[in-house]
Design a protein around this motif. Structure first.
Motif, mmCIF file in Angstrom:
data_model
loop_
_atom_site.group_PDB
_atom_site.id
_atom_site.type_symbol
_atom_site.label_atom_id
_atom_site.label_comp_id
_atom_site.label_asym_id
_atom_site.label_seq_id
_atom_site.Cartn_x
_atom_site.Cartn_y
_atom_site.Cartn_z
ATOM 1 N N ASN A 1 45.666 45.667 30.769
ATOM 2 C CA ASN A 1 45.084 46.453 29.678
ATOM 3 C C ASN A 1 43.741 47.069 30.035
ATOM 4 O OD1 ASN A 1 47.275 45.668 28.140
ATOM 5 N ND2 ASN A 1 46.123 44.302 26.815
ATOM 6 N N ARG A 2 42.967 46.422 30.906
ATOM 7 C CA ARG A 2 41.592 46.854 31.195
ATOM 8 C C ARG A 2 41.303 46.863 32.693
ATOM 9 N NH1 ARG A 2 38.875 46.955 26.346
ATOM 10 N NH2 ARG A 2 39.911 45.839 24.687
ATOM 11 N N PRO A 3 42.009 47.710 33.424
ATOM 12 C CA PRO A 3 41.764 47.739 34.873
ATOM 13 C C PRO A 3 40.359 48.266 35.190
ATOM 14 C CG PRO A 3 43.171 49.574 34.217
ATOM 15 C CD PRO A 3 42.978 48.701 32.992
ATOM 16 N N ILE A 4 39.778 47.711 36.240
ATOM 17 C CA ILE A 4 38.496 48.219 36.725
ATOM 18 C C ILE A 4 38.654 48.618 38.184
ATOM 19 C CG2 ILE A 4 37.053 46.925 35.099
ATOM 20 C CD1 ILE A 4 36.408 44.962 37.354
ATOM 21 N N CYS A 5 37.917 49.596 38.570
ATOM 22 C CA CYS A 5 37.973 50.103 39.937
ATOM 23 C C CYS A 5 37.524 49.025 40.920
ATOM 24 C CB CYS A 5 37.076 51.337 40.044
ATOM 25 S SG CYS A 5 37.155 52.121 41.654
ATOM 26 N N GLY A 6 38.382 48.733 41.869
ATOM 27 C CA GLY A 6 38.023 47.825 42.937
ATOM 28 C C GLY A 6 37.849 46.378 42.551
ATOM 29 N N GLY A 7 38.500 45.926 41.479
ATOM 30 C CA GLY A 7 38.276 44.537 41.143
ATOM 31 C C GLY A 7 39.238 43.951 40.140
ATOM 32 N N ASP A 8 39.000 42.704 39.856
ATOM 33 C CA ASP A 8 39.779 41.904 38.937
ATOM 34 C C ASP A 8 38.975 41.782 37.643
ATOM 35 O OD1 ASP A 8 41.044 39.864 37.556
ATOM 36 O OD2 ASP A 8 40.964 38.423 39.198
ATOM 37 N N ALA A 9 39.312 42.588 36.664
ATOM 38 C CA ALA A 9 38.553 42.621 35.405
ATOM 39 C C ALA A 9 38.526 41.250 34.737
ATOM 40 C CB ALA A 9 39.138 43.667 34.457
ATOM 41 N N TYR A 10 39.640 40.547 34.747
ATOM 42 C CA TYR A 10 39.722 39.239 34.106
ATOM 43 C C TYR A 10 38.725 38.258 34.714
ATOM 44 C CZ TYR A 10 41.383 34.608 32.932
ATOM 45 O OH TYR A 10 41.434 33.307 32.521
ATOM 46 N N SER A 11 38.724 38.143 36.030
ATOM 47 C CA SER A 11 37.807 37.204 36.693
ATOM 48 C C SER A 11 36.362 37.547 36.398
ATOM 49 C CB SER A 11 38.042 37.201 38.207
ATOM 50 O OG SER A 11 39.294 36.650 38.495
ATOM 51 N N THR A 12 36.056 38.833 36.392
ATOM 52 C CA THR A 12 34.684 39.263 36.121
ATOM 53 C C THR A 12 34.282 38.923 34.695
ATOM 54 O OG1 THR A 12 34.855 41.042 37.750
ATOM 55 C CG2 THR A 12 33.113 41.238 36.098
ATOM 56 N N VAL A 13 35.115 39.262 33.729
ATOM 57 C CA VAL A 13 34.739 39.036 32.334
ATOM 58 C C VAL A 13 34.683 37.544 32.008
ATOM 59 C CG1 VAL A 13 36.999 39.202 31.177
ATOM 60 C CG2 VAL A 13 34.968 39.908 29.971
ATOM 61 N N THR A 14 35.630 36.758 32.490
ATOM 62 C CA THR A 14 35.594 35.324 32.164
ATOM 63 C C THR A 14 34.416 34.634 32.848
ATOM 64 O OG1 THR A 14 37.263 34.846 33.882
ATOM 65 C CG2 THR A 14 38.045 35.128 31.601
ATOM 66 N N ARG A 15 34.124 35.004 34.085
ATOM 67 C CA ARG A 15 32.945 34.439 34.767
ATOM 68 C C ARG A 15 31.672 34.779 33.985
ATOM 69 N NH1 ARG A 15 33.413 36.997 39.218
ATOM 70 N NH2 ARG A 15 31.920 38.631 38.729
ATOM 71 N N ASN A 16 31.575 36.016 33.527
ATOM 72 C CA ASN A 16 30.363 36.431 32.812
ATOM 73 C C ASN A 16 30.318 35.932 31.372
ATOM 74 O OD1 ASN A 16 29.039 37.538 34.982
ATOM 75 N ND2 ASN A 16 30.005 39.534 34.727
ATOM 76 N N ILE A 17 31.452 35.676 30.762
ATOM 77 C CA ILE A 17 31.450 35.002 29.454
ATOM 78 C C ILE A 17 30.827 33.614 29.627
ATOM 79 C CG2 ILE A 17 32.931 33.834 27.747
ATOM 80 C CD1 ILE A 17 34.782 36.310 27.868
ATOM 81 N N ARG A 18 31.265 32.896 30.641
ATOM 82 C CA ARG A 18 30.724 31.546 30.885
ATOM 83 C C ARG A 18 29.229 31.594 31.208
ATOM 84 N NH1 ARG A 18 35.924 31.064 33.511
ATOM 85 N NH2 ARG A 18 37.236 29.683 32.287
ATOM 86 N N ARG A 19 28.821 32.540 32.036
ATOM 87 C CA ARG A 19 27.394 32.679 32.368
ATOM 88 C C ARG A 19 26.588 32.937 31.096
ATOM 89 N NH1 ARG A 19 26.376 37.428 35.895
ATOM 90 N NH2 ARG A 19 24.233 36.713 35.772
ATOM 91 N N ALA A 20 27.085 33.845 30.249
ATOM 92 C CA ALA A 20 26.377 34.173 29.009
ATOM 93 C C ALA A 20 26.349 32.975 28.070
ATOM 94 C CB ALA A 20 27.018 35.383 28.340
#
Length: 184
Positions: A95-114
């Motif tokens: 649903n939410r592709p990002i250029c050059g990466g794994d959107a899911y891993s990025t968002v979940t990692r940053n949810i936890r950081r936040a």
């Protein structure tokens, strides 16, 4: 947005007769203009000294550019984060592709950081229901629970922008959405 428009927007917000207001940063990706976010918050704090409102700050972001500097400012001023999480990795990435990466891993990692930096309740998420989502109500809810998100906003696909152009591929009927919503 220019600094002048930002300041006029804050001034207008503070004219609201309500004792509490919310200052929400949205856009393509507001974290890309962190200078405006920082200035907006600091300007609102200074101007609010004259009127004494309760101001809630919210950043609506996909969390991909999140930095420690962002988190520091947000912690200092009790800024809430609103993001999008469409479910497990396969679904979110579709649903939410990002250029050059794994959107899911990025968002979940940053949810936890936040959550670690700001507190679990400072982060909320919404999921936008695509045709593919209809097949995964339990898995979507499980994803939110696994991340310790205390609420879930389930949004029906809006019939404009990209969604209007791709309706045949990602759309569904209102009845299908209601059935999915009830399962969730």
């Amino acid at each position: 947005m220019s600094m002048e428009v930002l300041q006029k927007s804050v001034d207008l917000m503070l004219l609201n007769p309500a004792p509490a207001v919310t200052m929400e940063f949205q856009g393509g990706e507001p974290l890309l203009r962190f200078d405006l976010i920082k200035e907006g918050i600091l300007y609102a704090i200074e101007r609010n000294k004259m009127v004494g409102k309760t101001i809630t700050y919210v950043i609506c972001t996909n969390l991909t550019p999140l930095t420690d500097e962002h988190l520091g400012l947000f912690a200092d001023h009790n800024v809430q984060i609103s993001t999008s999480l469409d479910g497990p990795a396969h679904l979110h990435n579709k649903n939410r592709p990002i250029c050059g990466g794994d959107a899911y891993s990025t968002v979940t990692r940053n949810i936890r950081r936040a959550q670690d930096a700001l507190g679990a309740d400072a982060v909320s998420a919404l999921m936008t229901t695509s045709r593919e989502s209809l097949n995964y109500p339990k898995e979507i809810v499980d994803e939110y629970l696994a991340l310790g998100l205390s609420s879930m906003f389930v949004r029906e696909l809006n019939p404009y922008g990209y969604a209007a152009k791709a309706k045949q591929a990602v759309g569904y009927s209102t009845a299908e959405f209601i059935s999915f919503y009830k399962k969730m």
